[in-house]
Design a protein around this motif. Structure first.
Motif, PDB file in Angstrom:
ATOM      1  N   PRO A 162      -7.518  -5.909  40.103  1.00 24.44           N
ATOM      2  CA  PRO A 162      -8.652  -6.338  40.922  1.00 24.44           C
ATOM      3  C   PRO A 162      -8.740  -7.838  41.069  1.00 24.44           C
ATOM      4  CG  PRO A 162      -9.384  -5.905  38.695  1.00 24.44           C
ATOM      5  CD  PRO A 162      -7.940  -5.498  38.749  1.00 24.44           C
ATOM      6  N   GLN A 163      -9.456  -8.266  42.086  1.00 25.01           N
ATOM      7  CA  GLN A 163      -9.903  -9.648  42.105  1.00 25.01           C
ATOM      8  C   GLN A 163     -10.932  -9.801  40.987  1.00 25.01           C
ATOM      9  OE1 GLN A 163     -11.375 -12.824  45.167  1.00 25.01           O
ATOM     10  NE2 GLN A 163     -12.967 -11.296  44.924  1.00 25.01           N
ATOM     11  N   ILE A 164     -10.758 -10.831  40.169  1.00 22.72           N
ATOM     12  CA  ILE A 164     -11.743 -11.116  39.138  1.00 22.72           C
ATOM     13  C   ILE A 164     -12.376 -12.491  39.330  1.00 22.72           C
ATOM     14  CG2 ILE A 164     -10.809  -9.534  37.425  1.00 22.72           C
ATOM     15  CD1 ILE A 164      -9.317 -11.866  36.159  1.00 22.72           C
ATOM     16  N   ALA A 165     -11.786 -13.315  40.189  1.00 22.38           N
ATOM     17  CA  ALA A 165     -12.332 -14.642  40.448  1.00 22.38           C
ATOM     18  C   ALA A 165     -13.781 -14.534  40.920  1.00 22.38           C
ATOM     19  CB  ALA A 165     -11.505 -15.361  41.513  1.00 22.38           C
ATOM     20  N   GLY A 166     -14.646 -15.374  40.356  1.00 20.82           N
ATOM     21  CA  GLY A 166     -16.037 -15.432  40.791  1.00 20.82           C
ATOM     22  C   GLY A 166     -16.928 -14.338  40.250  1.00 20.82           C
ATOM     23  N   GLN A 167     -16.377 -13.441  39.433  1.00 23.43           N
ATOM     24  CA  GLN A 167     -17.193 -12.348  38.901  1.00 23.43           C
ATOM     25  C   GLN A 167     -18.240 -12.911  37.934  1.00 23.43           C
ATOM     26  OE1 GLN A 167     -19.005  -9.526  38.836  1.00 23.43           O
ATOM     27  NE2 GLN A 167     -17.086  -8.618  39.578  1.00 23.43           N
ATOM     28  N   HIS A 168     -19.338 -12.202  37.797  1.00 20.30           N
ATOM     29  CA  HIS A 168     -20.408 -12.656  36.913  1.00 20.30           C
ATOM     30  C   HIS A 168     -19.911 -12.801  35.475  1.00 20.30           C
ATOM     31  CE1 HIS A 168     -23.542 -12.460  39.865  1.00 20.30           C
ATOM     32  NE2 HIS A 168     -23.379 -11.171  40.084  1.00 20.30           N
TER      33      HIS A 168
END
Length: 236
Positions: free
Chosen positions: A72-78
């Protein structure tokens, strides 16, 4: 460079609250252990970079993952969401047998490293071109999202850091589909039980339509990178 790989979706960010409804936080988010420890630590940015070097083998240097849904994209996740998911995997509250050996304290460090890498990932700019669905049933998907998802994930898929609801805007469609199916089938043991129950009534059409719609939700412009952005921390 560290050579260990955090494979099969490091901090494979879940959808613990895609469905609307009353959330019983005591059942899916009990906290304790490393989750609580990490949440009360001050992140060390430099160590976060070092730990993320391990993660980047799968999630890419930008944190954007792969649009085939493998990672998954994880960049910017809380920040809180990242801590919860990583702590849950390490505590065996979320099954991820491929990742588990590489997520152990012996490989990446203890609670401090969880806090450090979570802070680093949460501040990476997001993918401007996530993988999308077919785009042929978006009106139906939009209605399903409005009726079922807004209460937890917000009007634009922004989630809620304090309530541990992840960002789902900007996420790859194929990853959304895979995680949704795992939650529906009971493979995601740390998922919100309200969601698990509610999505049992979703048809295949419902599932594909709502997740296609979600994949097209746009994060705030200031959180999104330029398409040619290269992570300067690894620009050797």
């Amino acid at each position: 460079m560290k050579t260990h790989l955090l494979s099969a979706a490091l901090i494979a960010l879940a959808l613990p609250a895609l469905a609307a409804g009353t959330v019983d936080t005591s059942s899916w988010n009990q906290g304790g252990g490393e989750q609580d420890e990490a949440l009360h630590l001050t992140p060390n940015h430099e160590n976060g970079i070092e730990v993320y070097e391990v993660c980047s083998a799968c999630h890419q240097l930008n944190g954007w993952g792969l649009d085939d849904g493998t990672f998954p994209q994880i960049a910017g996740q809380h920040y809180n969401v990242i801590i919860k998911q990583l702590a849950d995997i390490r505590a065996l509250n979320r099954d991820n047998p491929t990742m588990y050996p590489f997520a152990l304290p012996s490989e990446i460090g203890g609670s401090q490293s969880i806090a450090d890498v979570a802070e680093y990932i949460s501040n990476l700019p997001m993918n401007p071109n996530p993988g999308l669905g077919a785009g042929d049933d978006l009106e139906h998907g939009a209605q399903l999202y409005k009726d079922n998802c807004v209460r937890c994930h917000g009007e634009n898929g922004e989630g809620d850091n304090e309530k541990f609801y992840p960002r789902i805007h900007g996420q790859h469609y194929n990853y959304l589909v895979r995680q949704y199916q795992w939650i529906k089938e009971g493979k995601r043991r740390n998922a919100n039980p309200d969601m698990v129950q509610q999505i049992q009534t979703f048809t295949e059409r419902d599932t594909l339509a709502v997740l296609d719609y979600v994949s097209r939700l746009k994060p705030p412009a200031e959180m999104v990178a330029d398409p040619d952005w290269v992570n300067p921390d690894f620009d050797w």
